[in-house]
Design a protein around this motif. Structure first.
Motif, PDB file in Angstrom:
ATOM      1  N   UNK A  29       3.516   0.153   3.622  1.00 49.95           N
ATOM      2  CA  UNK A  29       2.677   1.364   3.607  1.00 49.95           C
ATOM      3  C   UNK A  29       2.625   2.035   4.986  1.00 49.95           C
ATOM      4  N   UNK A  30       3.775   2.087   5.623  1.00 49.46           N
ATOM      5  CA  UNK A  30       3.834   2.597   6.996  1.00 49.46           C
ATOM      6  C   UNK A  30       3.470   4.071   7.106  1.00 49.46           C
ATOM      7  N   UNK A  31       3.549   4.811   5.992  1.00 54.64           N
ATOM      8  CA  UNK A  31       3.245   6.235   6.037  1.00 54.64           C
ATOM      9  C   UNK A  31       1.740   6.515   5.974  1.00 54.64           C
ATOM     10  N   UNK A  32       0.932   5.476   5.757  1.00 57.89           N
ATOM     11  CA  UNK A  32      -0.519   5.660   5.661  1.00 57.89           C
ATOM     12  C   UNK A  32      -1.188   5.373   7.004  1.00 57.89           C
ATOM     13  N   UNK A  33      -2.308   6.048   7.280  1.00 61.13           N
ATOM     14  CA  UNK A  33      -3.101   5.696   8.458  1.00 61.13           C
ATOM     15  C   UNK A  33      -3.598   4.258   8.325  1.00 61.13           C
ATOM     16  N   UNK A  34      -3.848   3.570   9.442  1.00 65.96           N
ATOM     17  CA  UNK A  34      -4.247   2.156   9.389  1.00 65.96           C
ATOM     18  C   UNK A  34      -5.416   1.871   8.456  1.00 65.96           C
ATOM     19  N   UNK A  35      -6.452   2.747   8.473  1.00 67.64           N
ATOM     20  CA  UNK A  35      -7.618   2.490   7.628  1.00 67.64           C
ATOM     21  C   UNK A  35      -7.259   2.552   6.143  1.00 67.64           C
ATOM     22  N   UNK A  36      -6.479   3.553   5.760  1.00 69.21           N
ATOM     23  CA  UNK A  36      -6.079   3.690   4.356  1.00 69.21           C
ATOM     24  C   UNK A  36      -5.124   2.576   3.945  1.00 69.21           C
ATOM     25  N   UNK A  37      -4.276   2.156   4.872  1.00 71.60           N
ATOM     26  CA  UNK A  37      -3.339   1.064   4.579  1.00 71.60           C
ATOM     27  C   UNK A  37      -4.112  -0.218   4.283  1.00 71.60           C
ATOM     28  N   UNK A  38      -5.081  -0.517   5.132  1.00 70.53           N
ATOM     29  CA  UNK A  38      -5.879  -1.728   4.935  1.00 70.53           C
ATOM     30  C   UNK A  38      -6.645  -1.676   3.630  1.00 70.53           C
ATOM     31  N   UNK A  39      -7.190  -0.486   3.323  1.00 72.11           N
ATOM     32  CA  UNK A  39      -7.937  -0.324   2.079  1.00 72.11           C
ATOM     33  C   UNK A  39      -7.052  -0.557   0.865  1.00 72.11           C
ATOM     34  N   UNK A  62       0.683 -12.615  -0.781  1.00 77.42           N
ATOM     35  CA  UNK A  62       1.561 -12.088   0.262  1.00 77.42           C
ATOM     36  C   UNK A  62       2.667 -11.196  -0.307  1.00 77.42           C
ATOM     37  N   UNK A  63       2.917 -11.282  -1.611  1.00 78.70           N
ATOM     38  CA  UNK A  63       3.971 -10.467  -2.225  1.00 78.70           C
ATOM     39  C   UNK A  63       3.578  -9.008  -2.372  1.00 78.70           C
ATOM     40  N   UNK A  64       2.284  -8.691  -2.211  1.00 76.31           N
ATOM     41  CA  UNK A  64       1.849  -7.310  -2.458  1.00 76.31           C
ATOM     42  C   UNK A  64       1.313  -6.623  -1.214  1.00 76.31           C
ATOM     43  N   UNK A  65       1.385  -7.291  -0.062  1.00 77.82           N
ATOM     44  CA  UNK A  65       0.907  -6.689   1.185  1.00 77.82           C
ATOM     45  C   UNK A  65       2.006  -6.781   2.243  1.00 77.82           C
ATOM     46  N   UNK A  66       1.766  -6.124   3.370  1.00 78.47           N
ATOM     47  CA  UNK A  66       2.749  -6.103   4.440  1.00 78.47           C
ATOM     48  C   UNK A  66       2.953  -7.461   5.093  1.00 78.47           C
ATOM     49  N   UNK A  67       4.068  -7.597   5.773  1.00 80.30           N
ATOM     50  CA  UNK A  67       4.428  -8.881   6.375  1.00 80.30           C
ATOM     51  C   UNK A  67       3.436  -9.329   7.441  1.00 80.30           C
ATOM     52  N   UNK A  68       2.853  -8.384   8.168  1.00 78.60           N
ATOM     53  CA  UNK A  68       1.935  -8.735   9.249  1.00 78.60           C
ATOM     54  C   UNK A  68       0.464  -8.680   8.828  1.00 78.60           C
ATOM     55  N   UNK A  69       0.228  -8.581   7.535  1.00 77.88           N
ATOM     56  CA  UNK A  69      -1.151  -8.488   7.044  1.00 77.88           C
ATOM     57  C   UNK A  69      -1.771  -9.886   6.965  1.00 77.88           C
ATOM     58  N   UNK A  70      -3.005 -10.024   7.428  1.00 72.21           N
ATOM     59  CA  UNK A  70      -3.729 -11.295   7.358  1.00 72.21           C
ATOM     60  C   UNK A  70      -4.472 -11.395   6.026  1.00 72.21           C
ATOM     61  N   UNK A  71      -4.060 -12.313   5.179  1.00 70.95           N
ATOM     62  CA  UNK A  71      -4.725 -12.525   3.897  1.00 70.95           C
ATOM     63  C   UNK A  71      -6.172 -12.950   4.112  1.00 70.95           C
TER      64      UNK A  71
END
Length: 230
Positions: A29-39, A62-71
């Motif tokens: 979701x690199x095209x989204x602002x950080x807040x919207x991406x996290x949401x 982990x299959x549905x979020x970004x690689x660097x996202x903390x579950x």
């Protein structure tokens, strides 16, 4: 009948078989602002947990979020968001699952609405046998009979197996090599445990009068108090 069509290499494949690689999901979701991406990641994680009938593992989320996202951080934010709701996300059986707060159990029961999941109803004696297996697994039916001072019937074991609380363990090294019994992942889920290490301490069960003072790590036949009563 499923139609088949040629792929780019000329081979034929079924239209009904879609590989994981063919399912396009933008995880970063690199095209989204950080807040919207996290949401969006939060919503995805909650949706997967809500839809699943079983606890959802970290690997699955982990299959549905970004690689660097903390579950873990996502779950923390979801817990905070659900604080005022009648349900929550709980860690159970090595994953996460939606659960209704226990204080609403009476309301749900009174409504007579059909519910999903939950533990099968057991008699007091069946629950005692399940407790013994949980603490002393892997254990044979013969050893259970020694613990309770009476024969444990195959029907009783079958009841616990049909409820998906038990599975066959390794064969015992004793003569005849009988099967042993162990608890299942469903047992952990139904009783809200992450692992068997979350079982109450033996001492706590002694204090509650459920075990004798002769805690028998070496001799389990002395372990269960009042085991002859159903």
């Amino acid at each position: 009948m499923t139609m088949a069509e040629p792929d780019a290499g000329g081979t034929r494949r079924s239209r009904g078989s879609v590989s994981e690689d063919e399912v396009l999901l933008d995880r970063e979701l690199a095209d989204l602002p950080p807040e919207m991406r996290w949401r969006e990641w939060m919503l995805r994680v909650e949706a997967v947990i809500f839809a699943s009938a079983e606890p959802v593992s970290r690997e699955t989320l982990a299959r549905v979020v970004g690689r660097d996202c903390s579950i873990d951080l996502l779950i923390d934010d979801l817990l905070e968001e659900l604080r005022s709701r009648p349900y929550e996300i709980v860690a159970v059986a090595g994953g996460w699952q939606h659960r209704t707060h226990s204080r609403f159990a009476a309301s749900i029961l009174a409504s007579q609405a059909p519910t999903r999941g939950g533990a099968a109803a057991l008699s007091d004696f069946e629950a005692m046998i399940l407790m013994a297996i949980a603490y002393f697994q892997p254990i044979t039916r013969s050893d259970l009979s020694k613990i309770f001072g009476k024969e444990i019937s195959r029907d009783t074991i079958a009841t616990l197996r049909n409820a998906n609380f038990l599975a066959s363990g390794p064969r015992s090294p004793t003569p005849g090599a009988p099967y042993t019994y162990v608890t299942t992942k469903h047992f952990l889920t139904a009783f809200g445990l992450q692992t068997l290490r979350d079982l109450p301490d033996i001492e706590a069960l002694e204090d509650a009068g459920l075990l004798s003072r002769q805690v028998a790590h070496a001799d389990p036949s002395a372990a269960i108090a009042d085991g002859s009563e159903e």
